[in-house]
Design a protein around this motif. Structure first.
Motif, mmCIF file in Angstrom:
data_model
loop_
_atom_site.group_PDB
_atom_site.id
_atom_site.type_symbol
_atom_site.label_atom_id
_atom_site.label_comp_id
_atom_site.label_asym_id
_atom_site.label_seq_id
_atom_site.Cartn_x
_atom_site.Cartn_y
_atom_site.Cartn_z
ATOM 1 N N THR A 50 -27.678 74.113 19.754
ATOM 2 C CA THR A 50 -27.722 75.338 18.959
ATOM 3 C C THR A 50 -26.958 75.156 17.645
ATOM 4 O OG1 THR A 50 -25.689 76.219 19.918
ATOM 5 C CG2 THR A 50 -27.763 76.739 21.064
ATOM 6 N N ASP A 51 -27.185 76.074 16.714
ATOM 7 C CA ASP A 51 -26.457 76.056 15.441
ATOM 8 C C ASP A 51 -24.954 76.147 15.675
ATOM 9 O OD1 ASP A 51 -28.870 75.977 14.112
ATOM 10 O OD2 ASP A 51 -28.851 78.103 13.551
ATOM 11 N N ASN A 52 -24.551 77.015 16.588
ATOM 12 C CA ASN A 52 -23.131 77.207 16.878
ATOM 13 C C ASN A 52 -22.510 75.916 17.418
ATOM 14 O OD1 ASN A 52 -20.687 78.636 17.131
ATOM 15 N ND2 ASN A 52 -21.156 79.112 19.275
ATOM 16 N N ARG A 53 -23.208 75.254 18.302
ATOM 17 C CA ARG A 53 -22.707 74.007 18.885
ATOM 18 C C ARG A 53 -22.595 72.917 17.821
ATOM 19 N NH1 ARG A 53 -19.277 72.333 21.312
ATOM 20 N NH2 ARG A 53 -19.482 70.492 22.563
ATOM 21 N N PHE A 54 -23.597 72.838 16.937
ATOM 22 C CA PHE A 54 -23.546 71.851 15.858
ATOM 23 C C PHE A 54 -22.353 72.133 14.949
ATOM 24 C CE2 PHE A 54 -24.593 69.923 11.794
ATOM 25 C CZ PHE A 54 -24.999 68.659 12.188
ATOM 26 N N SER A 55 -22.090 73.401 14.672
ATOM 27 C CA SER A 55 -20.937 73.769 13.838
ATOM 28 C C SER A 55 -19.626 73.337 14.486
ATOM 29 C CB SER A 55 -20.925 75.276 13.580
ATOM 30 O OG SER A 55 -22.022 75.641 12.788
ATOM 31 N N GLN A 56 -19.535 73.450 15.812
ATOM 32 C CA GLN A 56 -18.327 73.013 16.512
ATOM 33 C C GLN A 56 -18.131 71.501 16.366
ATOM 34 O OE1 GLN A 56 -18.922 74.359 20.516
ATOM 35 N NE2 GLN A 56 -18.278 76.458 20.065
ATOM 36 N N LEU A 57 -19.208 70.736 16.508
ATOM 37 C CA LEU A 57 -19.109 69.282 16.355
ATOM 38 C C LEU A 57 -18.729 68.920 14.922
ATOM 39 C CD1 LEU A 57 -22.249 68.196 18.409
ATOM 40 C CD2 LEU A 57 -19.861 68.230 19.160
ATOM 41 N N ARG A 58 -19.291 69.643 13.981
ATOM 42 C CA ARG A 58 -18.979 69.440 12.557
ATOM 43 C C ARG A 58 -17.486 69.673 12.302
ATOM 44 N NH1 ARG A 58 -18.835 73.385 8.993
ATOM 45 N NH2 ARG A 58 -18.928 72.865 6.808
ATOM 46 N N ARG A 59 -16.951 70.757 12.861
ATOM 47 C CA ARG A 59 -15.520 71.059 12.704
ATOM 48 C C ARG A 59 -14.653 69.967 13.321
ATOM 49 N NH1 ARG A 59 -17.219 76.326 13.558
ATOM 50 N NH2 ARG A 59 -16.722 76.259 15.773
ATOM 51 N N GLN A 60 -15.063 69.440 14.459
ATOM 52 C CA GLN A 60 -14.300 68.358 15.087
ATOM 53 C C GLN A 60 -14.261 67.122 14.184
ATOM 54 O OE1 GLN A 60 -16.205 67.858 18.877
ATOM 55 N NE2 GLN A 60 -15.005 69.488 19.841
ATOM 56 N N ALA A 61 -15.384 66.811 13.559
ATOM 57 C CA ALA A 61 -15.417 65.661 12.643
ATOM 58 C C ALA A 61 -14.542 65.933 11.422
ATOM 59 C CB ALA A 61 -16.853 65.354 12.219
ATOM 60 N N MET A 62 -14.577 67.149 10.918
ATOM 61 C CA MET A 62 -13.737 67.505 9.763
ATOM 62 C C MET A 62 -12.260 67.402 10.133
ATOM 63 S SD MET A 62 -15.904 70.717 8.218
ATOM 64 C CE MET A 62 -14.841 71.014 6.832
ATOM 65 N N GLU A 77 -20.874 66.093 3.874
ATOM 66 C CA GLU A 77 -21.917 66.949 4.439
ATOM 67 C C GLU A 77 -23.192 66.737 3.647
ATOM 68 O OE1 GLU A 77 -21.971 71.116 6.589
ATOM 69 O OE2 GLU A 77 -20.920 71.105 4.683
ATOM 70 N N ARG A 78 -24.212 66.259 4.324
ATOM 71 C CA ARG A 78 -25.486 65.976 3.651
ATOM 72 C C ARG A 78 -26.326 67.251 3.552
ATOM 73 N NH1 ARG A 78 -26.113 61.047 1.410
ATOM 74 N NH2 ARG A 78 -28.262 61.159 1.991
ATOM 75 N N HIS A 79 -26.462 67.954 4.655
ATOM 76 C CA HIS A 79 -27.206 69.223 4.701
ATOM 77 C C HIS A 79 -26.477 70.130 5.681
ATOM 78 C CE1 HIS A 79 -30.527 67.279 2.628
ATOM 79 N NE2 HIS A 79 -30.461 66.305 3.520
ATOM 80 N N ARG A 80 -26.038 71.288 5.196
ATOM 81 C CA ARG A 80 -25.278 72.195 6.062
ATOM 82 C C ARG A 80 -26.077 72.526 7.313
ATOM 83 N NH1 ARG A 80 -20.750 74.691 6.230
ATOM 84 N NH2 ARG A 80 -20.509 76.754 7.099
ATOM 85 N N ASP A 81 -25.427 72.468 8.447
ATOM 86 C CA ASP A 81 -26.012 72.738 9.756
ATOM 87 C C ASP A 81 -27.138 71.777 10.123
ATOM 88 O OD1 ASP A 81 -24.261 74.862 10.250
ATOM 89 O OD2 ASP A 81 -25.578 76.269 9.202
ATOM 90 N N ALA A 82 -27.224 70.610 9.427
ATOM 91 C CA ALA A 82 -28.267 69.651 9.767
ATOM 92 C C ALA A 82 -27.770 68.209 9.802
ATOM 93 C CB ALA A 82 -29.434 69.767 8.804
ATOM 94 N N GLU A 83 -26.828 67.844 8.925
ATOM 95 C CA GLU A 83 -26.383 66.454 8.903
ATOM 96 C C GLU A 83 -25.022 66.326 8.232
ATOM 97 O OE1 GLU A 83 -27.738 62.092 7.144
ATOM 98 O OE2 GLU A 83 -29.000 63.831 6.774
ATOM 99 N N PHE A 84 -24.159 65.504 8.853
ATOM 100 C CA PHE A 84 -22.905 65.139 8.211
ATOM 101 C C PHE A 84 -22.611 63.679 8.506
ATOM 102 C CE2 PHE A 84 -21.445 66.880 12.318
ATOM 103 C CZ PHE A 84 -20.651 65.840 12.777
#
Length: 156
Positions: free
Chosen positions: A38-50, A65-72
């Protein structure tokens, strides 16, 4: 007859290896596909990487961040070492084949991210078009030699 073919191809291999050693190409990724999230789950993984990058301010890591909510991506001194990308039917996690030399601590981040995801089985990965690094990619990576100290991250 087969030895003639091998003898004819050997100089080509030597040239490719020499070129790789002289002008190293960007690292080859080692991808693994996971079930979509889900979008929410991807955001959590993104925050962990940040947070991973932010907790290492002087170690050479950058969060891109290449594309918000799609790739980092996580870069080591400008070179990508970890990618997480949402595709239409799956999630793709890639780590460069030289990450253990260039940025060994990024393998911890990969493990943290992977632990939270459900991998696709091998057949599903093949059907999704997820490429596997071929033996030649791995061999060229080994023959290219060590990563120079100034190009490493996570080492103080």
């Amino acid at each position: 007859m087969a030895w003639w073919r091998w003898a004819a191809n050997a100089p080509c291999l030597v040239v490719v290896v020499a070129a790789q050693a002289q002008w190293p190409a960007p690292p080859v990724p080692s991808p693994v596909a996971f079930e979509s999230i889900t979008d929410n789950r991807f955001s959590q993984l993104r925050r962990q990487a940040m947070q991973f990058v932010a907790s290492r301010p002087r170690q050479g890591f950058q969060f891109v961040e290449r594309h918000r909510d799609a790739e980092f991506q996580v870069h080591c001194r400008g070179i990508p070492v970890l990618w997480l990308e949402r595709r239409s039917k799956h999630l793709l996690l890639q780590v460069s084949l030289d990450a253990d030399q260039r940025a060994p601590v990024v393998l911890q981040l990969r493990a943290i991210l992977q632990w939270q995801l459900e991998p696709l089985d091998h057949l599903e990965q093949v059907l999704a078009g997820v490429p596997e690094p071929v033996l030649m990619d791995r061999m060229l990576q080994v023959l290219a030699g060590q990563v120079p100290d100034g190009a490493r991250c996570g080492v103080l």
